[in-house]
Design a protein around this motif. Structure first.
Motif, PDB file in Angstrom:
ATOM      1  N   VAL A   1      53.499 -35.108   3.379  1.00 41.21           N
ATOM      2  CA  VAL A   1      53.209 -36.434   3.923  1.00 41.21           C
ATOM      3  C   VAL A   1      52.937 -36.194   5.392  1.00 41.21           C
ATOM      4  O   VAL A   1      53.801 -35.728   6.128  1.00 41.21           O
ATOM      5  CB  VAL A   1      54.394 -37.412   3.718  1.00 41.21           C
ATOM      6  N   ARG A   2      51.717 -36.485   5.805  1.00 41.60           N
ATOM      7  CA  ARG A   2      51.276 -36.161   7.156  1.00 41.60           C
ATOM      8  C   ARG A   2      51.223 -37.408   8.034  1.00 41.60           C
ATOM      9  O   ARG A   2      51.042 -38.521   7.550  1.00 41.60           O
ATOM     10  CB  ARG A   2      49.912 -35.497   7.111  1.00 41.60           C
ATOM     11  N   ALA A   3      51.381 -37.191   9.338  1.00 40.12           N
ATOM     12  CA  ALA A   3      51.311 -38.292  10.309  1.00 40.12           C
ATOM     13  C   ALA A   3      49.885 -38.824  10.347  1.00 40.12           C
ATOM     14  O   ALA A   3      48.949 -38.056  10.557  1.00 40.12           O
ATOM     15  CB  ALA A   3      51.733 -37.805  11.690  1.00 40.12           C
ATOM     16  N   PRO A   4      49.717 -40.138  10.160  1.00 41.92           N
ATOM     17  CA  PRO A   4      48.367 -40.703  10.205  1.00 41.92           C
ATOM     18  C   PRO A   4      47.815 -40.794  11.623  1.00 41.92           C
ATOM     19  O   PRO A   4      46.622 -40.983  11.827  1.00 41.92           O
ATOM     20  CB  PRO A   4      48.549 -42.095   9.598  1.00 41.92           C
TER      21      PRO A   4
ATOM     22  N   GLN B   1      48.623 -36.157  15.082  1.00 38.69           N
ATOM     23  CA  GLN B   1      47.970 -36.644  13.878  1.00 38.69           C
ATOM     24  C   GLN B   1      47.783 -35.482  12.911  1.00 38.69           C
ATOM     25  O   GLN B   1      47.366 -34.393  13.307  1.00 38.69           O
ATOM     26  CB  GLN B   1      46.617 -37.258  14.213  1.00 38.69           C
ATOM     27  N   GLY B   2      48.129 -35.687  11.637  1.00 38.34           N
ATOM     28  CA  GLY B   2      47.983 -34.652  10.615  1.00 38.34           C
ATOM     29  C   GLY B   2      49.175 -33.732  10.472  1.00 38.34           C
ATOM     30  O   GLY B   2      49.219 -32.917   9.547  1.00 38.34           O
ATOM     31  N   GLN B   3      50.157 -33.841  11.366  1.00 40.63           N
ATOM     32  CA  GLN B   3      51.345 -32.989  11.293  1.00 40.63           C
ATOM     33  C   GLN B   3      52.189 -33.380  10.080  1.00 40.63           C
ATOM     34  O   GLN B   3      52.345 -34.549   9.762  1.00 40.63           O
ATOM     35  CB  GLN B   3      52.175 -33.139  12.569  1.00 40.63           C
TER      36      GLN B   3
END
Length: 146
Positions: A117-120, A101-103
């Protein structure tokens, strides 16, 4: 249908409009004539019909829309998507990668600013739907995360 001439001027005008506006797809429908033009190797179709039902019957079967996938990560803005931080660098993610998450998944350049654009959530990258250095529209699916 075979005896009906194709309006090449209309097709050219729509193609020019597509380029001028930066859109990826445009469709014109007058009831008897339907023209659809799409960028990116998609098929361009011209359909002549006497009734809307005939147009619907001539349309190809619906393909599952990646935007409807529950794991679709969509573009939060209009811009150009980049898979890495600089040309020649390794991509942020590849299909099959596990992400936290956040990556950061991709960057979108808008008005000379690079926006991550980060992983939710954590998951696995199932598909990358856009090519590097291509324009994207708001809400366009970028990546499928499962």
């Amino acid at each position: 249908m075979a005896n009906t001439p194709i309006d090449s001027d209309a097709i050219r005008a729509l193609a020019e409009l597509l380029d001028e506006t930066g859109l990826t797809e445009i469709e014109y429908d007058s009831g008897a004539l339907r023209i659809r033009i799409a960028k990116g190797g998609a098929m361009t179709g011209v359909t002549y019909a006497s009734a809307p039902a005939a147009i619907a019957a001539a349309a190809p079967a619906a393909v599952a829309d990646p935007a409807d996938h529950p794991g679709a990560i969509k573009a939060p803005m209009v811009g150009v998507v980049y898979h890495s931080s600089e040309p020649g660098a390794a991509a942020f993610v590849q299909v099959g990668d596990q992400v936290a998450q956040g990556q950061t998944l991709v960057l979108i350049e808008a008005m000379k600013t690079f926006n991550p654009v980060r992983a939710p959530r954590a998951g696995t990258v199932a598909a990358i739907l856009v090519d590097d250095a291509t324009p994207v529209e708001f809400g366009e699916p970028l990546i499928i995360l499962e």
